[in-house]
Write an enzyme that holds these catalytic residues in place. Structure first.
Site, PDB file in Angstrom:
ATOM      1  N   SER A 118       0.831  -1.215   0.000  1.00  5.73           N
ATOM      2  CA  SER A 118       0.000   0.000   0.000  1.00  5.73           C
ATOM      3  C   SER A 118       0.859   1.256   0.000  1.00  5.73           C
ATOM      4  O   SER A 118       1.989   1.259   0.513  1.00  5.73           O
ATOM      5  CB  SER A 118      -0.889   0.020   1.247  1.00  5.73           C
ATOM      6  OG  SER A 118      -1.642   1.211   1.302  1.00  5.73           O
ATOM      7  N   TYR A 139      -1.749  -0.079  10.314  1.00  2.83           N
ATOM      8  CA  TYR A 139      -1.843  -0.640   8.956  1.00  2.83           C
ATOM      9  C   TYR A 139      -0.593  -0.274   8.153  1.00  2.83           C
ATOM     10  O   TYR A 139       0.009  -1.129   7.491  1.00  2.83           O
ATOM     11  CB  TYR A 139      -3.097  -0.070   8.303  1.00  2.83           C
ATOM     12  CG  TYR A 139      -3.337  -0.454   6.864  1.00  2.83           C
ATOM     13  CD1 TYR A 139      -3.758  -1.739   6.518  1.00  2.83           C
ATOM     14  CD2 TYR A 139      -3.179   0.477   5.833  1.00  2.83           C
ATOM     15  CE1 TYR A 139      -4.007  -2.083   5.197  1.00  2.83           C
ATOM     16  CE2 TYR A 139      -3.438   0.146   4.509  1.00  2.83           C
ATOM     17  CZ  TYR A 139      -3.845  -1.132   4.194  1.00  2.83           C
ATOM     18  OH  TYR A 139      -4.089  -1.467   2.883  1.00  2.83           O
TER      19      TYR A 139
HETATM   20  N1  LIG Z   1      -8.836  -0.725  -1.124  1.00  3.17           N
HETATM   21  C1  LIG Z   1      -7.800   0.094  -0.968  1.00  3.17           C
HETATM   22  O1  LIG Z   1      -7.940   1.341  -0.932  1.00  3.17           O
HETATM   23  C2  LIG Z   1      -6.405  -0.478  -0.857  1.00  3.17           C
HETATM   24  C3  LIG Z   1      -5.315   0.389  -0.974  1.00  3.17           C
HETATM   25  C4  LIG Z   1      -4.032  -0.096  -0.854  1.00  3.17           C
HETATM   26  C5  LIG Z   1      -3.824  -1.451  -0.638  1.00  3.17           C
HETATM   27  N2  LIG Z   1      -4.908  -2.283  -0.522  1.00  3.17           N
HETATM   28  C6  LIG Z   1      -4.628  -3.698  -0.264  1.00  3.17           C
HETATM   29  O2  LIG Z   1      -5.175  -4.453  -1.311  1.00  3.17           O
HETATM   30  C7  LIG Z   1      -5.408  -5.799  -0.833  1.00  3.17           C
HETATM   31  C8  LIG Z   1      -6.780  -6.237  -1.286  1.00  3.17           C
HETATM   32  O3  LIG Z   1      -7.775  -5.437  -0.626  1.00  3.17           O
HETATM   33  P1  LIG Z   1      -9.112  -4.946  -1.351  1.00  3.17           P
HETATM   34  O4  LIG Z   1      -9.021  -3.477  -1.458  1.00  3.17           O
HETATM   35  O5  LIG Z   1      -9.323  -5.744  -2.572  1.00  3.17           O
HETATM   36  O6  LIG Z   1     -10.204  -5.222  -0.247  1.00  3.17           O
HETATM   37  P2  LIG Z   1     -11.183  -6.469   0.005  1.00  3.17           P
HETATM   38  O7  LIG Z   1     -12.000  -6.722  -1.190  1.00  3.17           O
HETATM   39  O8  LIG Z   1     -11.852  -6.194   1.298  1.00  3.17           O
HETATM   40  O9  LIG Z   1     -10.153  -7.684   0.160  1.00  3.17           O
HETATM   41  C9  LIG Z   1      -9.551  -8.034   1.389  1.00  3.17           C
HETATM   42  C10 LIG Z   1      -9.332  -9.523   1.347  1.00  3.17           C
HETATM   43  O10 LIG Z   1      -8.692  -9.963   2.556  1.00  3.17           O
HETATM   44  C11 LIG Z   1      -9.407 -11.114   3.008  1.00  3.17           C
HETATM   45  N3  LIG Z   1      -9.222 -11.355   4.424  1.00  3.17           N
HETATM   46  C12 LIG Z   1      -9.339 -10.467   5.446  1.00  3.17           C
HETATM   47  N4  LIG Z   1      -9.109 -11.087   6.617  1.00  3.17           N
HETATM   48  C13 LIG Z   1      -8.856 -12.395   6.329  1.00  3.17           C
HETATM   49  C14 LIG Z   1      -8.565 -13.546   7.099  1.00  3.17           C
HETATM   50  N5  LIG Z   1      -8.462 -13.491   8.441  1.00  3.17           N
HETATM   51  N6  LIG Z   1      -8.366 -14.735   6.469  1.00  3.17           N
HETATM   52  C15 LIG Z   1      -8.477 -14.800   5.129  1.00  3.17           C
HETATM   53  N7  LIG Z   1      -8.745 -13.753   4.330  1.00  3.17           N
HETATM   54  C16 LIG Z   1      -8.940 -12.565   4.925  1.00  3.17           C
HETATM   55  C17 LIG Z   1     -10.851 -10.798   2.675  1.00  3.17           C
HETATM   56  O11 LIG Z   1     -11.668 -11.930   2.772  1.00  3.17           O
HETATM   57  P3  LIG Z   1     -13.294 -11.786   2.767  1.00  3.17           P
HETATM   58  O12 LIG Z   1     -13.677 -11.581   1.335  1.00  3.17           O
HETATM   59  O13 LIG Z   1     -13.758 -13.083   3.327  1.00  3.17           O
HETATM   60  O14 LIG Z   1     -13.622 -10.597   3.622  1.00  3.17           O
HETATM   61  C18 LIG Z   1     -10.649 -10.294   1.242  1.00  3.17           C
HETATM   62  O15 LIG Z   1     -10.442 -11.360   0.364  1.00  3.17           O
HETATM   63  C19 LIG Z   1      -5.233  -5.739   0.680  1.00  3.17           C
HETATM   64  O16 LIG Z   1      -3.955  -6.258   1.017  1.00  3.17           O
HETATM   65  C20 LIG Z   1      -5.281  -4.258   0.989  1.00  3.17           C
HETATM   66  O17 LIG Z   1      -4.553  -3.943   2.155  1.00  3.17           O
HETATM   67  C21 LIG Z   1      -6.182  -1.831  -0.640  1.00  3.17           C
END
Ligand SMILES: NC(=O)c1ccc[n+]([C@@H]2O[C@H](COP(=O)([O-])OP(=O)(O)OC[C@H]3O[C@@H](n4cnc5c(N)ncnc54)[C@H](OP(=O)(O)O)[C@@H]3O)[C@@H](O)[C@H]2O)c1
Length: 245
Positions: A138, A151
């Protein structure tokens, strides 16, 4: 045909990246904690041309289980070429400040699980002499901000780990990709007001795919976050500490 392990496979960004790999006819081992969501993602990838899709329901807070997943993927797919680590949660910073257990759980999910996966994957790919290791970190890891430093510290830990690993893996012909998105409109940010800098998961997921195929080192996405990161890094510490971001 690539053989790909995706952890946090139900992530909105990971799903968008996986659609591109599926169109290439690749094979997947998907890992997530929600069986219904995981089955829906698997069906979608099959419909889009995936060669094979296997999956496992795992809570990625279980660190010993994270380490085993590389061997599980090798067994399921008959080998492994590519790892995409996508799990993550965005904790409430104020709650973390009064709850050490919560802070450490968030650090574990965002940093220790990914590192457990990378250690085992690196050994496998180094012996193999090829492969791609990719993690969605991130922009939050670029500097410690008062609004989200639990985070941010976890993401920074993974980025630093990846930098050292890239140096080691260069000799083995393994690419190590650190993808650093800015704000993305996904379930993780559903509670945040959407400002102009928010990108779609489709745009960021496509960039994840491109970076992994090209074997890029560090990718800010969308592109303008690279310049924002540079400016943020140049702000003197005394001034940065006074900012309320
Ligand atoms: N969205 C943003 O603004 C942003 C910015 C920078 C970086 N990121 C990074 O991008 C990556 C993907 O996030 P996203 O934005 O696509 O959000 P998201 O759709 O909420 O994805 C998060 C994922 O993590 C999984 N997860 C959370 N806790 C878990 C656990 N205990 N065991 C197994 N799986 C777990 C969730 O599973 P469930 O589907 O079951 O909840 C989901 O698949 C993350 O690493 C996040 O930090 C996001």
């Amino acid at each position: 045909m690539r053989r790909i392990l995706i952890t946090g496979a139900t992530s909105a960004i990971a799903q968008e990246a996986a659609k591109h790999f599926a169109a290439d006819g690749d094979a997947f081992f998907l890992v997530g904690r929600d069986p219904d969501k995981l089955a829906a993602v698997a069906d979608d990838l099959r419909a889009r041309g995936a060669n094979e899709v296997a999956s496992a329901v795992v809570d990625l807070l279980d660190l010993p289980r994270c380490s085993q997943l590389i061997d599980d993927a090798v067994e399921q797919l008959g080998g492994l070429d590519t790892l995409l680590v996508a799990q993550g949660t965005l904790p409430d910073q104020a709650e973390c400040e009064v709850d050490p257990a919560l802070s450490l759980r968030e650090f574990s999910l965002n940093a220790m699980g990914p590192i457990a996966l990378l250690i085992r994957a690196a050994a496998h790919f180094e012996t193999q002499g090829s492969g791609c290791l990719a993690v969605i970190t991130s922009m939050a890891g670029v500097r410690g901000r008062r609004s989200n430093y639990v985070y941010g510290a976890a993401k920074a830990a993974v980025s630093t780990f990846l930098e050292g690993l890239r140096s080691r893996m260069g000799d083995a012909g393994v690419s190590v990709v650190d993808i650093r998105p800015g704000f993305v409109d996904t379930p993780m940010t559903a509670h945040l007001p959407k400002k102009t800098l928010f990108a779609t998961a489709a745009l960021v997921g496509e960039r994840v795919y491109q970076a992994m195929v090209a074997g890029d080192a560090v990718v800010y996405t969308p592109w303008f976050w690279r310049w924002i990161a540079l400016v943020i890094q140049l702000i003197p510490r005394s001034i940065f500490a006074k900012l309320s971001i």
